[in-house]
Design a protein around this motif. Structure first.
Motif, PDB file in Angstrom:
ATOM      1  N   UNK A   1      34.169  43.553  45.719  1.00  0.00           N
ATOM      2  CA  UNK A   1      33.438  43.528  45.971  1.00  0.00           C
ATOM      3  C   UNK A   1      32.764  42.593  47.423  1.00  0.00           C
ATOM      4  N   UNK A   2      33.707  42.692  48.045  1.00  0.00           N
ATOM      5  CA  UNK A   2      33.532  42.937  49.754  1.00  0.00           C
ATOM      6  C   UNK A   2      33.268  44.518  50.235  1.00  0.00           C
ATOM      7  N   UNK A   3      34.097  44.958  49.184  1.00  0.00           N
ATOM      8  CA  UNK A   3      33.515  46.510  49.966  1.00  0.00           C
ATOM      9  C   UNK A   3      31.990  46.779  49.830  1.00  0.00           C
ATOM     10  N   UNK A   4      31.299  46.796  48.716  1.00  0.00           N
ATOM     11  CA  UNK A   4      29.412  46.375  48.823  1.00  0.00           C
ATOM     12  C   UNK A   4      28.385  46.287  49.501  1.00  0.00           C
ATOM     13  N   UNK A   5      29.535  45.375  50.483  1.00  0.00           N
ATOM     14  CA  UNK A   5      28.547  44.827  51.873  1.00  0.00           C
ATOM     15  C   UNK A   5      28.263  45.334  52.428  1.00  0.00           C
ATOM     16  N   UNK A   6      29.305  46.676  53.009  1.00  0.00           N
ATOM     17  CA  UNK A   6      28.522  47.941  53.635  1.00  0.00           C
ATOM     18  C   UNK A   6      28.739  47.662  55.219  1.00  0.00           C
TER      19      UNK A   6
ATOM     20  N   UNK B   1      28.827  33.151  46.738  1.00  0.00           N
ATOM     21  CA  UNK B   1      29.416  32.290  45.854  1.00  0.00           C
ATOM     22  C   UNK B   1      30.313  32.282  45.025  1.00  0.00           C
ATOM     23  N   UNK B   2      31.223  33.728  45.525  1.00  0.00           N
ATOM     24  CA  UNK B   2      32.083  33.800  44.738  1.00  0.00           C
ATOM     25  C   UNK B   2      33.677  33.012  46.119  1.00  0.00           C
ATOM     26  N   UNK B   3      33.488  32.980  47.020  1.00  0.00           N
ATOM     27  CA  UNK B   3      34.327  32.060  47.613  1.00  0.00           C
ATOM     28  C   UNK B   3      33.772  30.436  47.761  1.00  0.00           C
ATOM     29  N   UNK B   4      33.019  29.514  47.562  1.00  0.00           N
ATOM     30  CA  UNK B   4      32.946  28.363  47.519  1.00  0.00           C
ATOM     31  C   UNK B   4      32.057  27.714  46.368  1.00  0.00           C
ATOM     32  N   UNK B   5      31.169  28.475  45.179  1.00  0.00           N
ATOM     33  CA  UNK B   5      30.836  28.447  44.003  1.00  0.00           C
ATOM     34  C   UNK B   5      29.274  28.379  44.833  1.00  0.00           C
TER      35      UNK B   5
END
Length: 310
Positions: A72-77, A124-128
Motif C-alpha cells: 500500500x505504501x509502495x502505491x503512493x509513488x 485510514x490504515x495508520x489510525x482509522x
C-alpha cells in the motif's frame, strides 16, 4: 508526572523525516512526559494523529514501520521523486536526472503526481477513520490555503480529511478543493506548528525536523536551485516559529530528502538519540516552570469596570 502543567507538543513537517517524531515520543513517554495537546504539520500531523489515537509510542512505531514496508505504501509513488542525498556515483547521477526530467515533464499539465485518495487510504490504515472527538489526546492539524495564503487549523470534524490536507506535499499530492479554497501541506505556512499551541498550554515542546540549508550539495540545475531557494525561505520562517517554543528538540537527519522512507528506522533512532540527549535539560525546564509563581495581573480602573459591566 506533570499534572499541574499543560504541555503542548509541536510536531513539524518533513516527509520521511517525520519518523524522528516517533523516537522522540518514545523517550518522552518513557520519562512520564505525556503531552496534553499535540499540534501537527504534514508528517507531524500523521504521527500526531497516530499518537493521539493509540496513546502508545511503541504501537505507533510498529504500525508505522509495517506500513512503510507494505505494498500500500509502495502505491503512493515516492519512487518518482528525486532524493537529494549526496551520491557521486555515475549511476546515481543518471537516475537522479531521469527523475528530475520526469517531474518537470508532468508539471506543465498536472497539479500533482499522486491522487489524495491514496494518502487517505494510508491514513485510514495508520489510525482509522476517526473524528477529532474520538482521540485520546486533543490534536490540532494545520493546512495551507493556496488561494488566501492563510493557515487553516483543524481541531474538530473528520480527522483523515484534515491529515490528508496537511500532508498534501505541493506538486506531489493532489490539493483538496473546497469551495474557494485550495488546501495543501500545512508546512508551507507553519513548518513547525508552534503558534497554534501558544494560548492552549503552559509549556511548548517543539520537534524540528525541517530541512536546513547547511550540508547540502551545491545546486546544479534549475530544479535544484528552485528547491534550495524554497529551503532557505522555510528555514527563516521555521526559526521564527521555533523561537516561540519553550523547548526545542532537533533530531539529526543529515538534511535527507522528504522521500527517503528507506531510512525510516534510522530516523526513529535519531529521534530517540536527540530526545535522550535533551531529556535532562527538558526536565529541568519543566520543573522550573512548575516552581515559578504565576504573575498576578494588576487591576486597573478599566478592568474593574469591565468586571462590573460584563
Amino acid at each position: 508526572m506533570y499534572k499541574d502543567l499543560k504541555i503542548g507538543l509541536a510536531l513539524g513537517g518533513g516527509g520521511a523525516r517525520g519518523a524522528c517524531h516517533i523516537g522522540v515520543l518514545k523517550i518522552l513517554e518513557a520519562h512520564g512526559i505525556v503531552p496534553d495537546i499535540v499540534a501537527g504539520t504534514s508528517a507531524g500531523s500523521m504521527i500526531g494523529a497516530m499518537y493521539a489515537t493509540h496513546h502508545n509510542a511503541n504501537l505507533v512505531e510498529s504500525k508505522y514501520i509495517k506500513h512503510v514496508q507494505s505494498e500500500n505504501f509502495s502505491d503512493l509513488g515516492f519512487r518518482y521523486i528525486a532524493n537529494s542525498e549526496k551520491d557521486d556515483s555515475i549511476f546515481s547521477q543518471i537516475v537522479k536526472q531521469i527523475k528530475n526530467q520526469y517531474v518537470l515533464a508532468v508539471s506543465s499539465n498536472r497539479k500533482s503526481i499522486v491522487k489524495n485518495e491514496r494518502l487517505a487510504k494510508a491514513a485510514e490504515i495508520l489510525f482509522g477513520n476517526k473524528q477529532f472527538k474520538d482521540l485520546k489526546i486533543p490534536l490540532m492539524v494545520t493546512a495551507t490555503d493556496l488561494v488566501s495564503g492563510k493557515s487553516i487549523i483543524y481541531s474538530s470534524g473528520n480527522l483523515i480529511d484534515a491529515v490528508v490536507q496537511s500532508s498534501s506535499i505541493p506538486g506531489f499530492v493532489e490539493p483538496t478543493q473546497i469551495e474557494e479554497r485550495m488546501l495543501i501541506d500545512g508546512g508551507v505556512a507553519l513548518p513547525t506548528p508552534v503558534t497554534p499551541l501558544i494560548d492552549n498550554c503552559d509549556f511548548i515542546i517543539a520537534v524540528n525536523i525541517t530541512r536546513g540549508v547547511e550540508n547540502q550539495p551545491d545546486p546544479s540545475n534549475i530544479f535544484e536551485i528552485s528547491n534550495r531557494s524554497r529551503d532557505i525561505s522555510v528555514s527563516h520562517l521555521n526559526n521564527f516559529l521555533l523561537n516561540k517554543a519553550d523547548f526545542v528538540i532537533k533530531p539529526e537527519h543529515n538534511n535527507l530528502h522528504w522521500s527517503a522512507f528507506d531510512k525510516t528506522e534510522k530516523f526513529i533512532d535519531s529521534g530517540e538519540l536527540a530526545a535522550n540527549n535533551s531529556i535532562k535539560n527538558l526536565i529541568n525546564q519543566l520543573d522550573k516552570k512548575l516552581q515559578r509563581p504565576e504573575k498576578k495581573v494588576r487591576e486597573t480602573f478599566w478592568t474593574k469596570l469591565k468586571k462590573r459591566l460584563f
